[in-house]
Design a protein around this motif. Structure first.
Motif, mmCIF file in Angstrom:
data_model
loop_
_atom_site.group_PDB
_atom_site.id
_atom_site.type_symbol
_atom_site.label_atom_id
_atom_site.label_comp_id
_atom_site.label_asym_id
_atom_site.label_seq_id
_atom_site.Cartn_x
_atom_site.Cartn_y
_atom_site.Cartn_z
ATOM 1 N N UNK A 93 0.657 -1.169 -0.041
ATOM 2 C CA UNK A 93 -0.004 0.063 -0.145
ATOM 3 C C UNK A 93 0.844 1.183 0.057
ATOM 4 N N UNK A 94 0.414 2.405 -0.605
ATOM 5 C CA UNK A 94 1.094 3.701 -0.580
ATOM 6 C C UNK A 94 1.899 3.744 0.691
ATOM 7 N N UNK A 95 1.271 3.761 1.990
ATOM 8 C CA UNK A 95 2.022 3.925 3.131
ATOM 9 C C UNK A 95 3.114 3.023 3.394
ATOM 10 N N UNK A 96 2.907 1.865 3.101
ATOM 11 C CA UNK A 96 3.987 1.035 3.377
ATOM 12 C C UNK A 96 5.293 1.404 2.342
ATOM 13 N N UNK A 97 4.947 1.551 1.285
ATOM 14 C CA UNK A 97 6.064 2.034 0.216
ATOM 15 C C UNK A 97 6.848 3.242 0.674
ATOM 16 N N UNK A 98 6.192 4.286 1.192
ATOM 17 C CA UNK A 98 6.895 5.440 1.559
ATOM 18 C C UNK A 98 7.475 5.385 3.065
ATOM 19 N N UNK A 99 7.324 4.243 3.590
ATOM 20 C CA UNK A 99 7.486 4.253 5.237
ATOM 21 C C UNK A 99 9.074 4.045 5.231
ATOM 22 N N UNK A 100 9.877 5.107 5.068
ATOM 23 C CA UNK A 100 11.423 5.098 4.888
ATOM 24 C C UNK A 100 11.728 6.391 6.032
ATOM 25 N N UNK A 101 12.952 6.364 6.498
ATOM 26 C CA UNK A 101 13.579 7.417 7.123
ATOM 27 C C UNK A 101 13.893 8.536 6.160
ATOM 28 N N UNK A 102 14.127 9.597 6.897
ATOM 29 C CA UNK A 102 14.386 10.632 5.935
ATOM 30 C C UNK A 102 15.650 10.637 5.317
ATOM 31 N N UNK A 103 16.888 9.986 6.076
ATOM 32 C CA UNK A 103 18.399 9.538 5.370
ATOM 33 C C UNK A 103 18.271 8.453 4.431
ATOM 34 N N UNK A 104 17.303 7.796 4.156
ATOM 35 C CA UNK A 104 17.391 6.564 3.617
ATOM 36 C C UNK A 104 17.262 6.746 1.961
ATOM 37 N N UNK A 105 18.217 6.135 0.963
ATOM 38 C CA UNK A 105 18.076 6.170 -0.114
ATOM 39 C C UNK A 105 17.151 5.319 -1.075
ATOM 40 N N UNK A 106 16.786 4.124 -0.269
ATOM 41 C CA UNK A 106 16.004 3.178 -1.069
ATOM 42 C C UNK A 106 14.800 2.717 -0.307
ATOM 43 N N UNK A 107 13.868 2.296 -1.127
ATOM 44 C CA UNK A 107 12.632 1.814 -0.385
ATOM 45 C C UNK A 107 13.038 0.207 -0.856
ATOM 46 N N UNK A 108 13.123 -0.568 -0.179
ATOM 47 C CA UNK A 108 13.476 -2.007 -0.416
ATOM 48 C C UNK A 108 14.672 -2.037 -1.309
ATOM 49 N N UNK A 109 14.446 -2.502 -2.413
ATOM 50 C CA UNK A 109 15.580 -2.445 -3.451
ATOM 51 C C UNK A 109 15.325 -1.469 -4.538
ATOM 52 N N UNK A 110 14.239 -0.707 -4.339
ATOM 53 C CA UNK A 110 14.068 0.503 -5.409
ATOM 54 C C UNK A 110 14.740 1.657 -4.871
#
Length: 122
Positions: A93-110
Motif C-alpha cells: 500500500x502507499x503508506x508501506x512504500x513510503x515508510x522510510x526514514x529521511x536519510x534512506x536512499x532506498x525503499x526495499x531495493x528500489x
C-alpha cells in the motif's frame, strides 16, 4: 563471471559459525557434480524460471483487473523468500512504500526517487 570467488560459512545445527572456506566460483559445479543431494544449477534455473514466470503472470493479472478503459495502476510488490517454506508475494500500500526514514536512499531495493516518481505520477 562477475564473482570470482565466494566465502562459505559452516555452522553447527544451533547456528554457530565454526569455520569458513573460500571457493572459486568456477570450481563449484565440479565439486558437487554427481553427489547425492548436491546443489544443481539446473534445478536453480528451473526454479528461477518458474518463479519469474509466475510473478509476471500475477502482475499481468493485476494490471488487467482494473476498470475497462482506466489507466492500469502501478504497484510495488514485496517478495519474501522463506527457506524451506516458499515465496510470499503481495502488493504494498502507499503508506508501506513510503515508510522510510529521511536519510534512506532506498525503499526495499528500489531507489527512493523512483518510488516517489511512481507514487506522484511525475
Amino acid at each position: 563471471m562477475g564473482v570470482p570467488e565466494i566465502i562459505v560459512g559452516f555452522r553447527t545445527f544451533a547456528g554457530q559459525l565454526v569455520t569458513t572456506k573460500t571457493y572459486k566460483t568456477a570450481d563449484i559445479p565440479k565439486l558437487v557434480r554427481n553427489k547425492e543431494g548436491a546443489w544443481s544449477p539446473e534445478i536453480c534455473w528451473q526454479w528461477g524460471q518458474h518463479f519469474l514466470s509466475s510473478l509476471r503472470a500475477l502482475m499481468a493479472r493485476q494490471a488487467s483487473s482494473g476498470e475497462p478503459g482506466s489507466e492500469p495502476q502501478t504497484r510495488v510488490w514485496r517478495v519474501i523468500l522463506t527457506p524451506n517454506k516458499g515465496v510470499t508475494v503481495f502488493p504494498l500500500e502507499k503508506g508501506d512504500i513510503l515508510n522510510t526514514g529521511d536519510n534512506e536512499q532506498r525503499t526495499g531495493f528500489l531507489p527512493t526517487w523512483y518510488v516517489n516518481q511512481i507514487m506522484t505520477g511525475a
